[in-house]
Design a protein around this motif. Structure first.
Motif, mmCIF file in Angstrom:
data_model
loop_
_atom_site.group_PDB
_atom_site.id
_atom_site.type_symbol
_atom_site.label_atom_id
_atom_site.label_comp_id
_atom_site.label_asym_id
_atom_site.label_seq_id
_atom_site.Cartn_x
_atom_site.Cartn_y
_atom_site.Cartn_z
ATOM 1 N N ALA A 145 0.827 -1.212 0.000
ATOM 2 C CA ALA A 145 0.000 0.000 0.000
ATOM 3 C C ALA A 145 0.863 1.266 0.000
ATOM 4 O O ALA A 145 0.558 2.233 -0.712
ATOM 5 N N ALA A 177 2.426 1.590 -3.482
ATOM 6 C CA ALA A 177 1.392 1.939 -4.471
ATOM 7 C C ALA A 177 1.020 3.408 -4.377
ATOM 8 O O ALA A 177 0.894 4.099 -5.394
ATOM 9 N N GLU A 178 0.872 3.898 -3.158
ATOM 10 C CA GLU A 178 0.533 5.312 -2.975
ATOM 11 C C GLU A 178 1.645 6.214 -3.496
ATOM 12 O O GLU A 178 1.391 7.215 -4.175
ATOM 13 N N VAL A 198 0.028 4.004 -8.525
ATOM 14 C CA VAL A 198 -0.614 2.912 -9.261
ATOM 15 C C VAL A 198 -1.351 2.036 -8.250
ATOM 16 O O VAL A 198 -1.215 2.226 -7.036
ATOM 17 N N SER A 199 -2.094 1.075 -8.737
ATOM 18 C CA SER A 199 -2.875 0.214 -7.849
ATOM 19 C C SER A 199 -1.973 -0.727 -7.047
ATOM 20 O O SER A 199 -0.852 -1.044 -7.462
ATOM 21 N N ALA A 200 -2.503 -1.184 -5.918
ATOM 22 C CA ALA A 200 -1.766 -2.145 -5.098
ATOM 23 C C ALA A 200 -1.522 -3.432 -5.877
ATOM 24 O O ALA A 200 -0.458 -4.042 -5.764
ATOM 25 N N GLY A 201 -2.495 -3.848 -6.688
ATOM 26 C CA GLY A 201 -2.323 -5.053 -7.504
ATOM 27 C C GLY A 201 -1.170 -4.925 -8.484
ATOM 28 O O GLY A 201 -0.399 -5.861 -8.675
#
Length: 144
Positions: A37, A40-41, A45-48
């Motif tokens: 997380a 990603a932040e 981009v997304s966590a995935g």
């Protein structure tokens, strides 16, 4: 993707993935062990997407992981650069440093360094690097 002459061409998607991976390496280098997380932040981009990049980087030996227990709830997986990842990060910074130092060093005349010790020559060279960086920032702010 191979092309004529045995060279490899990167698609836009591959180039984007490489930029994202470089950004993940930079974040882990700067911040140390981080959760999906957090990365990603920072990357935006997304966590995935970050998880996929991290999985590939673990497989390549660039990143390691460890579980970190929390006072409450489930443990958090923290990712950090492996020794190979640290070397990759250091190499990128070294390359950038050389790109900045070489022009300033090559502009030094024999008169500018005559009779000076190494510290004085380095100080003069780094003043040139600082001037280059300042003029680059001024030029880029006028373009925008």
């Amino acid at each position: 993707m191979p092309c004529a002459g045995g060279q490899w061409m990167h698609t836009d998607a591959e180039a984007g993935m490489e930029r994202t991976r470089d950004e993940v390496v930079r974040i882990l280098h700067d911040r140390g062990a981080s959760s999906v997380a957090e990365v990603a932040e920072a990357v935006g981009v997304s966590a995935g997407a970050v998880r996929r990049h991290l999985d590939l980087m673990i497989a390549e030996g660039l990143v390691d992981q460890r579980l970190e227990r929390q006072p409450r709830g489930r443990p958090v997986t923290r990712y950090f650069l492996s020794e190979a990842g640290e070397e990759r990060s250091a190499a990128a910074h070294y390359h950038r440093l050389l790109e900045r130092i070489y022009p300033a060093l090559s502009r030094l005349s024999a008169d500018a360094v005559a009779g000076k010790d190494g510290r004085a020559v380095l100080a003069t060279m780094f003043e040139g690097v600082a001037e280059d960086r300042k003029s680059t920032r001024l030029n880029s702010s006028h373009v925008a």
